[in-house]
Design a protein around this motif. Structure first.
Motif, PDB file in Angstrom:
ATOM      1  N   ALA A  15       0.995  -1.423   0.237  1.00 54.72           N
ATOM      2  CA  ALA A  15      -0.170   0.333  -0.206  1.00 54.72           C
ATOM      3  C   ALA A  15       0.809   0.554  -0.085  1.00 54.72           C
ATOM      4  O   ALA A  15       0.771   2.378  -1.069  1.00 54.72           O
ATOM      5  CB  ALA A  15      -0.795  -0.228   1.053  1.00 54.72           C
ATOM      6  N   ALA A  16       2.614   1.267   0.683  1.00 54.94           N
ATOM      7  CA  ALA A  16       2.650   2.518   0.442  1.00 54.94           C
ATOM      8  C   ALA A  16       3.578   2.770  -0.328  1.00 54.94           C
ATOM      9  O   ALA A  16       3.965   3.644  -0.883  1.00 54.94           O
ATOM     10  CB  ALA A  16       3.807   2.073   2.326  1.00 54.94           C
ATOM     11  N   ARG A  43       2.468   1.969  -3.369  1.00 52.17           N
ATOM     12  CA  ARG A  43       1.499   2.239  -4.318  1.00 52.17           C
ATOM     13  C   ARG A  43       1.209   4.265  -4.225  1.00 52.17           C
ATOM     14  O   ARG A  43       1.291   4.428  -4.954  1.00 52.17           O
ATOM     15  CB  ARG A  43       0.531   1.336  -4.402  1.00 52.17           C
ATOM     16  CG  ARG A  43       0.402   0.302  -5.116  1.00 52.17           C
ATOM     17  CD  ARG A  43      -0.704  -0.638  -4.549  1.00 52.17           C
ATOM     18  NE  ARG A  43      -0.551  -2.253  -5.184  1.00 52.17           N
ATOM     19  CZ  ARG A  43      -1.365  -2.871  -5.010  1.00 52.17           C
ATOM     20  NH1 ARG A  43      -2.586  -3.026  -4.041  1.00 52.17           N
ATOM     21  NH2 ARG A  43      -0.999  -4.141  -5.256  1.00 52.17           N
ATOM     22  N   ARG A  44       1.065   4.376  -2.954  1.00 51.25           N
ATOM     23  CA  ARG A  44       1.332   5.464  -2.394  1.00 51.25           C
ATOM     24  C   ARG A  44       2.087   6.303  -3.236  1.00 51.25           C
ATOM     25  O   ARG A  44       1.928   7.910  -3.480  1.00 51.25           O
ATOM     26  CB  ARG A  44       1.011   5.899  -0.329  1.00 51.25           C
ATOM     27  CG  ARG A  44      -0.720   5.341  -0.154  1.00 51.25           C
ATOM     28  CD  ARG A  44      -1.136   5.765   0.636  1.00 51.25           C
ATOM     29  NE  ARG A  44      -0.691   5.396   2.068  1.00 51.25           N
ATOM     30  CZ  ARG A  44      -0.005   4.744   2.800  1.00 51.25           C
ATOM     31  NH1 ARG A  44      -1.161   2.992   2.264  1.00 51.25           N
ATOM     32  NH2 ARG A  44       1.172   3.644   3.608  1.00 51.25           N
TER      33      ARG A  44
END
Length: 289
Positions: free
Chosen positions: A280-281, A283-284
């Motif tokens: 997730a990180a 992707r952010r």
């Protein structure tokens, strides 16, 4: 959501760029072939799309332009025979050989070539091009020369396969954001992971960079706030596509313990405590699609 298609000019431009890149592989292979064998002349070209002929476009060591742009029909002459049979063919004296037809005697004679080998570049069971090596004297070409010509053709084959796979993966995934449904997102992630896994196996630095550029087309267009090492990103891309540590190790040619080490390092850089948080990180940060 509608996706605007590129104009015909854009499609043609991309095709021209692809043909130019493929021709450059032929040209580089010819230079390597002459260097490794000492052959004075090498030439070759690509099979024209949708047509049963190969056009000679690349010359190395020639003294005339007699062979340039020569269209060789499948089955005709030495190169045409190599295309039709999809295997190497050689003659010790081109002009008098009874193993081939003689439609191209004039340009061959103009260049003064006698002993010639023609090796097809076969990609996915389809002949994509031909490499020739030649002498200006009558003598059999030995096994060393034939092996070097075959190896040069295989180098071109590998480069063309890699480029085709990259194009197909990017095309299958489609533009990022064009279709937000879950299936399309997973296609993008699978394509990204496949490209990242393929790139380290390519010895040619320029070709490897081209693959990574294609990979970058699948990631969001935003500045990355965190930097990951290439292998950390490779591992994380596989994880993001749903691969286990064992599957990631198999895909990247690494040991499972090494994969775990890269994953821990990536998690630390991203400030994450789990694999999911790390993905997730990333992707952010714009590192993963």
């Amino acid at each position: 959501m509608q996706v605007s298609l590129p104009p015909n000019g854009g499609v043609r431009r991309r095709k021209d760029e692809q043909v130019a890149a493929d021709a450059a592989e032929i040209r580089n292979a010819l230079v390597r072939l002459r260097r490794t064998t000492g052959l004075p002349v090498a030439f070759g070209g690509l099979v024209e799309s949708g047509r049963p002929q190969m056009r000679i476009s690349e010359l190395s060591g020639t003294s005339t332009v007699a062979l340039r742009a020569l269209a060789v029909t499948s089955g005709s002459g030495l190169g045409g025979k190599a295309v039709a049979l999809a295997r190497p063919c050689a003659v010790a004296d081109y002009s008098s050989s009874r193993q081939i037809s003689h439609e191209y005697d004039a340009p061959v004679a103009a260049e003064g070539l006698r002993s010639i080998v023609a090796v097809p570049v076969v990609v996915r069971r389809r002949v994509r091009g031909v490499l020739y090596g030649a002498l200006r004297t009558v003598q059999p070409l030995g096994d060393r020369v034939l092996s070097a010509a075959v190896e040069a053709a295989r180098d071109v084959e590998q480069a063309l396969v890699v480029r085709e796979e990259a194009r197909e993966l990017v095309a299958a995934a489609g533009p990022v954001g064009a279709d937000p449904d879950p299936v399309s997102r997973e296609q993008v992630r699978e394509a990204h992971a496949a490209l990242r896994a393929l790139a380290p196996r390519i010895a040619d630095a320029a070709l490897r960079a081209e693959l990574l550029d294609a990979c970058g087309l699948l990631t969001p267009r935003q500045p990355a706030r965190v930097t990951l090492a290439p292998r950390e990103l490779d591992v994380l891309a596989c994880v993001a596509a749903g691969a286990t540590n064992a599957a990631t190790a198999d895909r990247l040619g690494l040991r499972p313990e090494t994969v775990k080490g890269y994953l821990r390092s990536a998690m630390r850089r991203l400030g994450a405590h789990t694999r999911g948080e790390a993905v997730a990180a990333a992707r952010r940060a714009g590192l993963l699609p």
